[in-house]
Design an enzyme around this catalytic site. Sequence first.
Site, PDB file in Angstrom:
ATOM      1  CB  CYS A 128     -31.385 -33.860 -44.041  1.00 12.75           C
ATOM      2  SG  CYS A 128     -31.838 -35.598 -43.981  1.00 12.75           S
ATOM      3  CB  CYS A 131     -30.066 -36.018 -41.407  1.00 12.59           C
ATOM      4  SG  CYS A 131     -30.113 -36.651 -43.090  1.00 12.59           S
ATOM      5  CG  ASP A 132     -29.310 -32.845 -39.085  1.00 10.63           C
ATOM      6  OD1 ASP A 132     -28.536 -33.772 -38.787  1.00 10.63           O
ATOM      7  OD2 ASP A 132     -29.117 -32.071 -40.045  1.00 10.63           O
TER       8      ASP A 132
END
Length: 301
Positions: A128, A131-132
């Site tokens: 993701c 997300c990261d």
Amino acid sequence: MLIIGGGPAGYTAALYGARAGLSVALLERLAPGGQMGTTDQIDNYPGFPQGVNGFELAMGMKEGAERFGARTISAEVTAVELAGDIKTVHAGKESYQAKAVVLATGAQPRELGLPGEAALRGRGVSYCATCDGMFCRGKAVAVVGGGNTAVSDALYLARLCEKVYLIHRRDQLRAPRGDRKRLEDTGKVEFLWDSQVAELLAEDRLTGLKTVNKKTGAQRTLECAGVFIAVGQKPDTALFAGQVDLDEAGYVLAGEDTRTNLPGVYAVGDLRKKPLRQIVTAAADGAVAAQQAEEYLSARP
């Protein structure tokens, strides 16, 4: 109302359902949270300016739902009967019946199947980018894949990172043709065509990759702080096949109202066909499903 799956979508449905006065039980085979529960740091969920540990957030969602009377049952669902007014869910040695069922079993990212991949998840290996990606700001990263998600990830990372390697096993993208120019225009994306990742290099966390060209056999070592794998997801919907409508990839066909083709059955979170799969959109699905179920049940005799 029965909920199958204890991720953010399932527990939000449980919270809203219980607060609406429904009798709610949630079936979860593992720990609460789903993929969220295994994420060390979540920085894109509103209300946590310093981020939040995924397991802590999951436990908070569970406790919030149970505060209003929702019940969690630790059991693996083995079969469902979703047609008809009364739906039956078999889990362990027990069978549960309800007038409404929320499907919240989620989806799992497809892995590359490389040694060390699981151990490096959260330490340089990610599925993701939104997300990261922030953890790799200003560094070199790699994206594996050639579809729409891989292109979106590469464009997003190009805004944050010094360099983005896009590794694709074919010689052209599966995404629309114009996307290649958009990637080239960033000035940061380097394409590795006909290539695949052969090895993950790591010490305490990922330090680089080894790739191999499928046509020439040429190998290459890339230094990078993160690899973002975008080769698709696998929705956990096998139990529901033949009962609720699925698309060709196995996602449940349900609109923004979360209603499936079966009355009283709702699909929420990552297993639903939708353009964006994030914790916040899963939670939104759960709230909608509970509201839809409450309206459906209140209209029954």
